[in-house]
Write an enzyme that holds these catalytic residues in place. Structure first.
Site, mmCIF file in Angstrom:
data_model
loop_
_atom_site.group_PDB
_atom_site.id
_atom_site.type_symbol
_atom_site.label_atom_id
_atom_site.label_comp_id
_atom_site.label_asym_id
_atom_site.label_seq_id
_atom_site.Cartn_x
_atom_site.Cartn_y
_atom_site.Cartn_z
ATOM 1 N N ARG A 25 30.764 30.112 51.052
ATOM 2 C CA ARG A 25 31.471 30.890 50.012
ATOM 3 C C ARG A 25 31.598 32.356 50.435
ATOM 4 N NH1 ARG A 25 30.917 35.414 47.179
ATOM 5 N NH2 ARG A 25 28.682 34.995 47.018
ATOM 6 N N ASP A 26 30.513 33.103 50.380
ATOM 7 C CA ASP A 26 30.579 34.535 50.716
ATOM 8 C C ASP A 26 31.054 34.702 52.157
ATOM 9 O OD1 ASP A 26 30.279 37.266 50.502
ATOM 10 O OD2 ASP A 26 28.213 37.198 49.822
ATOM 11 N N CYS A 69 33.234 40.920 51.103
ATOM 12 C CA CYS A 69 33.890 40.762 49.817
ATOM 13 C C CYS A 69 35.253 41.408 49.930
ATOM 14 C CB CYS A 69 33.072 41.408 48.708
ATOM 15 S SG CYS A 69 33.904 41.323 47.117
HETATM 16 P P1 HMG Z 1 42.754 38.482 35.969
HETATM 17 O O1 HMG Z 1 43.984 38.848 36.687
HETATM 18 O O2 HMG Z 1 42.056 39.548 35.233
HETATM 19 O O3 HMG Z 1 42.918 37.394 34.876
HETATM 20 O O4 HMG Z 1 41.777 37.731 36.968
HETATM 21 P P2 HMG Z 1 43.956 36.293 34.578
HETATM 22 O O5 HMG Z 1 43.286 35.475 33.541
HETATM 23 O O6 HMG Z 1 45.290 36.923 34.272
HETATM 24 O O7 HMG Z 1 44.112 35.428 35.907
HETATM 25 C C1 HMG Z 1 44.801 35.825 37.068
HETATM 26 C C2 HMG Z 1 45.234 34.586 37.832
HETATM 27 O O8 HMG Z 1 44.080 33.821 38.163
HETATM 28 C C3 HMG Z 1 46.116 33.659 37.010
HETATM 29 O O9 HMG Z 1 46.970 32.977 37.915
HETATM 30 C C4 HMG Z 1 45.127 32.660 36.458
HETATM 31 O O10 HMG Z 1 45.729 31.432 36.153
HETATM 32 C C5 HMG Z 1 44.178 32.510 37.609
HETATM 33 P P3 HMG Z 1 48.412 33.555 38.340
HETATM 34 O O11 HMG Z 1 49.104 33.800 37.039
HETATM 35 O O12 HMG Z 1 48.148 34.810 39.108
HETATM 36 O O13 HMG Z 1 49.002 32.484 39.182
HETATM 37 N N1 HMG Z 1 42.800 32.138 37.247
HETATM 38 C C6 HMG Z 1 42.098 31.222 37.939
HETATM 39 N N2 HMG Z 1 42.435 30.428 38.976
HETATM 40 C C7 HMG Z 1 41.484 29.601 39.444
HETATM 41 N N3 HMG Z 1 40.241 29.529 38.934
HETATM 42 C C8 HMG Z 1 39.882 30.299 37.881
HETATM 43 C C9 HMG Z 1 40.837 31.180 37.346
HETATM 44 N N4 HMG Z 1 40.806 32.069 36.342
HETATM 45 C C10 HMG Z 1 42.014 32.657 36.309
HETATM 46 N N5 HMG Z 1 38.654 30.228 37.408
HETATM 47 C C11 HMG Z 1 39.783 36.708 37.794
HETATM 48 C C12 HMG Z 1 40.428 37.517 36.671
HETATM 49 C C13 HMG Z 1 38.291 36.803 37.636
HETATM 50 C C14 HMG Z 1 40.245 35.262 37.669
HETATM 51 C C15 HMG Z 1 40.246 37.283 39.161
HETATM 52 O O14 HMG Z 1 40.047 38.669 39.156
HETATM 53 C C16 HMG Z 1 39.554 36.658 40.321
HETATM 54 O O15 HMG Z 1 39.602 35.472 40.564
HETATM 55 N N6 HMG Z 1 38.877 37.481 41.122
HETATM 56 C C17 HMG Z 1 38.205 37.017 42.335
HETATM 57 C C18 HMG Z 1 36.812 37.488 42.290
HETATM 58 C C19 HMG Z 1 36.075 37.008 43.516
HETATM 59 O O16 HMG Z 1 36.110 35.856 43.904
HETATM 60 N N7 HMG Z 1 35.356 37.956 44.166
HETATM 61 C C20 HMG Z 1 34.550 37.649 45.288
HETATM 62 C C21 HMG Z 1 33.295 36.941 44.866
HETATM 63 S S1 HMG Z 1 32.066 38.033 44.190
HETATM 64 C C22 HMG Z 1 31.195 38.572 45.572
HETATM 65 O O17 HMG Z 1 31.575 38.332 46.683
HETATM 66 C C23 HMG Z 1 29.904 39.315 45.376
HETATM 67 C C24 HMG Z 1 28.673 38.447 45.649
HETATM 68 O O18 HMG Z 1 28.684 37.902 46.950
HETATM 69 C C25 HMG Z 1 27.422 39.305 45.487
HETATM 70 C C26 HMG Z 1 27.545 40.615 46.238
HETATM 71 O O19 HMG Z 1 27.516 40.615 47.475
HETATM 72 O O20 HMG Z 1 27.695 41.624 45.538
HETATM 73 C C27 HMG Z 1 28.578 37.284 44.649
HETATM 74 MG MG MG Z 2 27.982 38.959 48.751
#
Ligand code: HMG
Ligand code: MG
Length: 299
Positions: A13-14, A237
C-alpha cells in the site's frame, strides 16, 4: 510462539501508492504471497480511495481476491470513508486502517477535509463494522508537517486518544515526511504510550533523512513493540512532497535479529520478495541489507 516485535508490512500500500509505475493487481498479489511466505502476518495490501487521486491503488479488490490466505495472516485495507469500508468488506479484508492528520494543512491536501471532519467520517465506519473487523488508526504528520513545519505533541496525543476512543485497537504514529530524530521519537512515543498504553502504539517512519532505524531503536527503548515497514524501502505519499519511502523491512528485521528480538520473519525470503517487487518497478532496492546481500553474492 509470539514474536517479540510485531511488524506491519505496508509495502503493497504505502510502498506502491506513490510509484511512477502502476503494478497490475496480479503482481501486487504475488508480492503479498511472497510476504506471507516470508512470515509477515499483518500486511496492508492496498487502499480503497479515489482512483483519480491515487491510480496506483486501483484494483485492490483484485489483490485481495488473488492473494493466497494463510490462517494467521491479516490483510489490511486502508480506507478514507464509508464507501471504502463497504469495498473492503466486499473484498474480504481482515482489517481496515483509517487515517487522520495531526496537522490541518496535510489533512486538507490528503483527504480534502479538516481533522474534525475526518474524525466525523470514522464514526459511521466503526458503526458499520460493528466489531466485525478490527480497525487500526494512523496519525499522520506526528513529527512534522510538509506545509506547517512543527506539530504540537499535544495534538498528536489528543488525536491518538480520539482514535482509541473511536475503537482503534492500535494507533500508528507516523513520520510522514521522515523528519524525526531519536530524541523526538522517544518523546513522542513515550507521551502517546502514557496516554493510550504502549501496547496500543505502533510507529511508522519514512526514512527520508536516514533516521528511521535509530528512531525505531528509540521507540523500542520507550517500550513500543509494533512497527510499520515497507519491503525494499518503498513508499511515500503523493500528498507529502519530498517524502521518500518507509524504512525497509529487511533492514528492520536485520537490526532486530542483531538485538536478539524475534519477528517471525525469514530474512532471505523477505529479501527475495524485495527483489521481486523492485524488478517489477524497474528500480533498485532502498534496503541497505538487501544491497549488501546482493554485493556478497556477486563477489
Ligand atoms: P473528495 O474529493 O473530498 O470527496 O475526496 P468526494 O466524495 O467528492 O470524492 C472524490 C472522488 O473520489 C469521487 O470520484 C468519488 O466517487 C471518489 P470522481 O467524481 O472524482 O470520479 N471516492 C472514492 N473512490 C473510491 N473509493 C472510495 C471513494 N470515496 C470517494 N472510498 C477522498 C475525498 C478521501 C476520497 C480523496 O481525497 C482520496 O481518496 N484521497 C486519497 C488519500 C490517500 O490515499 N492518501 C494516501 C494514503 S494516507 C498515507 O499515505 C499516510 C500514511 O501512510 C501514514 C503516514 O505516513 O503519514 C497512512
Ligand atoms: Mg506512510
Amino acid at each position: 510462539m509470539q514474536a517479540d516485535i510485531r511488524i506491519v508490512e505496508v509495502g503493497p500500500r504505502d510502498g506502491l501508492q506513490a510509484e511512477a509505475v502502476t503494478l497490475p493487481a496480479s503482481v501486487r498479489a504475488a508480492l503479498v504471497d511472497r510476504l506471507v511466505a516470508a512470515g509477515l502476518r499483518a500486511i496492508e495490501v492496498g487502499s480503497f480511495v479515489s482512483e483519480r487521486h491515487v491510480p496506483q491503488m486501483a484494483g485492490t479488490a483484485e489483490v485481495l481476491a488473488a492473494a493466497r490466505r494463510a490462517p494467521d495472516a491479516r490483510f489490511i485495507a486502508l480506507v478514507p470513508n464509508l464507501r471504502g469500508v463497504e469495498a473492503a468488506l466486499a473484498a474480504g479484508a481482515d482489517e481496515v486502517a483509517v487515517f487522520a492528520s495531526a496537522s490541518e494543512s496535510f489533512s486538507r491536501r490528503n483527504i480534502n477535509c479538516t481533522v474534525a471532519e475526518s474524525l466525523a467520517r470514522f464514526a459511521p465506519i466503526v458503526a458499520r463494522l460493528d466489531g466485525r473487523l478490527p480497525v487500526r488508526g494512523y496519525v499522520s504528520c506526528a513529527f512534522g508537517c510538509p506545509y506547517e513545519g512543527d506539530v504540537a505533541l499535544a495534538a498528536v496525543v489528543r488525536l491518538a486518544e480520539r482514535l482509541v476512543e473511536m475503537g482503534c485497537y492500535e494507533v500508528s504514529i507516523a513520520d510522514t515526511i521522515g523528519v524525526a530524530t531519536p530524541r523526538q521519537a522517544r518523546e513522542v512515543a513515550a507521551a502517546v504510550a502514557a496516554a493510550i498504553g504502549a501496547d496500543r502504539v505502533a510507529l511508522h517512519f519514512h526514512d527520508t533523512r536516514g533516521q528511521a532505524l535509530a528512531n525505531i531503536h528509540a521507540g523500542i527503548e520507550a517500550g513500543i513493540r509494533s512497527f510499520d515497514a515497507s519491503v525494499a524501502g518503498l513508499g511515500g505519499c503523493p500528498f507529502a512532497p519530498g517524502a521518500t519511502g518507509n524504512v525497509a523491512t529487511e533492514d528492520v528485521v536485520y537490526m532486530l535479529n542483531g538485538m536478539g528480538l524475534s519477528t517471525g520473519i525469514d530474512l532471505p525470503a523477505l529479501i527475495a520478495a524485495g527483489a521481486f517487487v523492485s524488478g517489477h518497478l524497474g528500480k533498485g532496492t532502498q534496503s541497505r541489507v538487501a544491497r549488501a546481500q546482493a554485493a556478497r553474492s556477486v563477489a
